[in-house]
Design a protein around this motif. Structure first.
Motif, short mmCIF file in Angstrom:
data_model
loop_
_atom_site.label_atom_id
_atom_site.label_comp_id
_atom_site.label_asym_id
_atom_site.label_seq_id
_atom_site.Cartn_x
_atom_site.Cartn_y
_atom_site.Cartn_z
N PRO A 153 35.77 42.32 32.82
CA PRO A 153 35.80 41.66 34.61
C PRO A 153 35.27 40.91 34.50
N VAL A 154 35.12 40.40 35.91
CA VAL A 154 34.72 39.35 36.02
C VAL A 154 33.84 38.58 35.45
N ALA A 155 33.06 38.73 35.28
CA ALA A 155 31.39 38.37 34.88
C ALA A 155 31.96 37.54 33.36
N GLU A 156 32.43 38.73 32.40
CA GLU A 156 32.66 38.75 31.01
C GLU A 156 33.37 37.56 31.11
N ALA A 157 34.61 37.71 32.20
CA ALA A 157 35.60 36.47 31.99
C ALA A 157 34.57 35.55 32.12
N LYS A 158 33.97 35.09 32.96
CA LYS A 158 33.31 33.41 33.56
C LYS A 158 32.66 33.36 31.94
N ALA A 159 31.95 34.45 31.56
CA ALA A 159 30.78 34.66 30.69
C ALA A 159 31.70 33.51 28.91
N LEU A 160 33.17 33.95 29.27
CA LEU A 160 34.01 33.59 27.81
C LEU A 160 35.08 32.48 28.12
N ASN A 161 34.54 31.92 29.52
CA ASN A 161 35.19 31.11 30.22
C ASN A 161 36.62 30.71 30.20
N LEU A 162 37.17 32.03 29.64
CA LEU A 162 38.75 32.41 30.58
C LEU A 162 38.62 32.30 32.50
N ILE A 163 37.54 31.97 32.81
CA ILE A 163 37.98 31.45 34.15
C ILE A 163 36.54 30.70 34.34
N ASP A 164 36.61 29.60 35.05
CA ASP A 164 36.07 28.68 35.88
C ASP A 164 34.98 28.76 36.77
N GLU A 165 35.46 29.11 38.22
CA GLU A 165 35.23 29.67 38.78
C GLU A 165 34.79 31.10 39.39
N ILE A 166 33.53 31.78 40.11
CA ILE A 166 34.33 32.67 40.71
C ILE A 166 34.01 32.25 42.07
#
Length: 230
Positions: A153-166
């Motif tokens: 999910p998006v929050a985990e992707a952010k925590a993993l630095n797979l994405i930079d901003e939500i």
């Protein structure tokens, strides 16, 4: 929904939309290569819009097409200009593979990264996306997604630095990211990026052969229709 509903009209670099529900095809490779050519020849920061995930196995494609796709993605991630991605909703297949080749990644709150193919029970496409995923975040952090198909999910992707901003509004976020990225274009960015790539223990070229062999085996199994290698 029309393209103007989701793709911001900003005077910047080239734009590309990749739908992850699409199967790999020569047309898709050509679209990515055209985008790369535009990124080289035009000013402004290139932006890629990504969404969708496959619901079936890859189908009738050859390993030569897979190799061309991997070369196009390698070219994309080695551009002298930074690339921005905007990911929305479920994102898998060719959309996820492309996302992993971009430099600055924006995501809406409904993003889910999907590594496995929807109806191909338990199957994970063994392309270089796995190589990039493991190298960018570590094997342990993506093990469940790769082996068992657990969505990220998006929050985990952010925590993993797979994405930079939500982001809630991709239009404003793209404008801000354009400003950030525009100052980093050129050979120095490409050199810094390459140093990051080289920091891993396994070279891309060494890994590529193994991944292509796995892709070829998977395609032969699909063509056989019985899951048996021949």
């Amino acid at each position: 929904m029309t393209s103007t509903d989701t793709v911001p009209e900003i005077d910047a670099g080239p734009r590309l939309r990749i739908d992850g529900t699409r199967p790999l095809s020569p047309e898709l490779v050509s679209e990515v290569q055209m985008f790369i050519d535009q990124a080289v020849s035009r000013t402004g920061v290139p932006v890629i819009h990504l969404s969708g995930a496959p619901s079936a196995a890859p189908g009738e494609i050859g390993i030569q097409l897979v190799s061309k796709w991997e070369r196009a993605l390698r070219h994309l991630e080695r551009l002298d200009t930074p690339t921005i991605a905007v990911a929305q909703g479920d994102c898998g297949g060719v959309a996820l593979e492309t996302l992993l080749c971009t430099d600055y990644r924006l995501a809406t709150g409904d993003l889910r990264l999907l590594v496995t193919t929807g109806t191909d029970a338990g199957a994970t496409w063994p392309g270089m996306g796995l190589y990039r995923l493991a190298n960018q975040v570590g094997v342990g952090r993506v093990r469940r997604a790769v082996l068992f198909g657990t969505p990220i999910p998006v929050a985990e992707a952010k925590a993993l630095n797979l994405i930079d901003e939500i982001v809630a509004d991709p239009t404003d976020a793209i404008a801000a990211a354009d400003t950030l990225a525009a100052a980093r274009s050129g050979a120095e960015l490409a050199i810094a990026r390459q140093l990051l790539f080289d920091a891993t223990t396994t070279s891309f070229e060494e890994a590529l052969g193994r991944h292509l062999a796995a892709c070829d085996r998977r395609l032969r199994r699909a063509r056989n229709g019985d899951g048996i290698d021949r």
